[in-house]
Design a protein around this motif. Structure first.
Motif, PDB file in Angstrom:
ATOM      1  N   ARG A 141       0.248  -0.669   0.069  1.00 55.45           N
ATOM      2  CA  ARG A 141       0.018  -0.341  -0.048  1.00 55.45           C
ATOM      3  C   ARG A 141       1.101   1.383  -0.041  1.00 55.45           C
ATOM      4  NH1 ARG A 141      -5.474  -0.502   1.403  1.00 55.45           N
ATOM      5  NH2 ARG A 141      -5.857  -2.250   2.118  1.00 55.45           N
ATOM      6  N   ARG A 142       2.058   1.017   0.567  1.00 56.50           N
ATOM      7  CA  ARG A 142       2.952   2.242   1.151  1.00 56.50           C
ATOM      8  C   ARG A 142       3.473   2.791  -0.527  1.00 56.50           C
ATOM      9  NH1 ARG A 142       8.521   2.668   4.164  1.00 56.50           N
ATOM     10  NH2 ARG A 142       9.618   2.746   1.889  1.00 56.50           N
ATOM     11  N   ARG A 145       1.772   3.799  -3.216  1.00 56.85           N
ATOM     12  CA  ARG A 145       1.184   5.344  -2.147  1.00 56.85           C
ATOM     13  C   ARG A 145       2.384   6.027  -2.983  1.00 56.85           C
ATOM     14  NH1 ARG A 145      -0.639   3.675   2.494  1.00 56.85           N
ATOM     15  NH2 ARG A 145       0.942   3.903   3.110  1.00 56.85           N
ATOM     16  N   GLU A 146       2.958   5.711  -3.055  1.00 55.28           N
ATOM     17  CA  GLU A 146       4.128   6.270  -3.316  1.00 55.28           C
ATOM     18  C   GLU A 146       4.455   6.646  -4.649  1.00 55.28           C
ATOM     19  OE1 GLU A 146       7.776   4.645  -1.419  1.00 55.28           O
ATOM     20  OE2 GLU A 146       7.337   5.199   0.633  1.00 55.28           O
ATOM     21  N   LYS A 152      -5.133   2.015  -6.315  1.00 61.45           N
ATOM     22  CA  LYS A 152      -5.929   1.588  -5.206  1.00 61.45           C
ATOM     23  C   LYS A 152      -6.894  -0.089  -5.086  1.00 61.45           C
ATOM     24  CE  LYS A 152      -7.127   6.532  -4.338  1.00 61.45           C
ATOM     25  NZ  LYS A 152      -6.323   6.579  -4.047  1.00 61.45           N
TER      26      LYS A 152
END
Length: 219
Positions: A141-142, A145-146, A152
């Motif tokens: 998930r990180r 985002r990065e 998603k």
């Protein structure tokens, strides 16, 4: 601070449709200071349960020793079944030299999205752990985002093992957050109602048996 680097490159057969995704093997694998019954390959720790689970599921008759023959057995299985292994963590720093995910700091992640783009047959990511801090799903998930591409995860099932889906360039990919194949997850397993129910029916039933039931549906 100990620099805990991943000792293995991703192992991804050309026919891979599933990808096992964890974090890092124990620090002794980085040092190359293996025990006689460790296997010098992904998830080869004598204390880990992934290969014993797969051994029982597929009747592999695996060797548990620090030999080339033991490595070759595991590679042959992965090639035959179209399964790859690519942990999400490339390296981390540790103040205490142990295998705890929570002890990882300054974590450097592998670019799993790039790896997925280079392996277009992969349809499922099998996380060997969930979304708790520093677990495989947490880091994935990180990573999303990065990247900032707007990718998603969509919840398909919130029951353990949690299942999500995401779209990558129009390609649907599933993620499954399996119960971790490590001793640290045994207490959590033992507290679940399902495990207690199965244990009541069969006193010999244990946490490895529980994982085998869960993993069977996804491997």
């Amino acid at each position: 601070m100990f620099h805990h680097t991943h000792p293995y490159k991703p192992f991804i057969p050309e026919n891979a449709t599933k990808l096992i995704v964890g974090t890092l093997p124990p620090p002794r694998f980085t040092h190359g200071d293996l025990k006689p019954d460790d296997v010098n390959f992904c998830y080869g720790s004598r204390d880990g349960f992934l290969w014993p689970i797969l051994d029982r599921l597929f009747d592999l008759n695996l060797k548990y020793e620090n030999t080339e023959a033991a490595i070759d057995q595991r590679k042959e299985f992965l090639l035959k079944r179209g399964i790859g292994i690519c942990d999400v963590v490339e390296s981390s720093r540790r103040s205490k030299i142990d295998a705890s995910d929570l002890g990882m700091k300054d974590v450097e992640l592998r670019n799993l999205i790039s790896i997925l783009r280079n392996n277009p047959l992969i349809k499922t990511l099998l996380f060997t752990g969930g979304n708790s801090k520093n677990g495989p799903e947490y880091f994935f998930r990180r990573h999303l985002r990065e990247l900032g591409e707007g990718i998603k995860l969509k919840v398909i099932s919130n029951e353990v093992p949690r299942v999500h889906q995401f779209l990558l360039d129009g390609r649907l990919i599933n993620t499954v957050s399996l119960t971790a194949p490590s001793g640290s997850a045994n207490r959590a397993i033992g507290s679940t109602d399902l495990y207690k129910s199965l244990k009541t029916k069969d006193p010999k039933f244990n946490t490895i048996d529980f994982r085998i039931l869960q993993y069977n549906g996804y491997f």
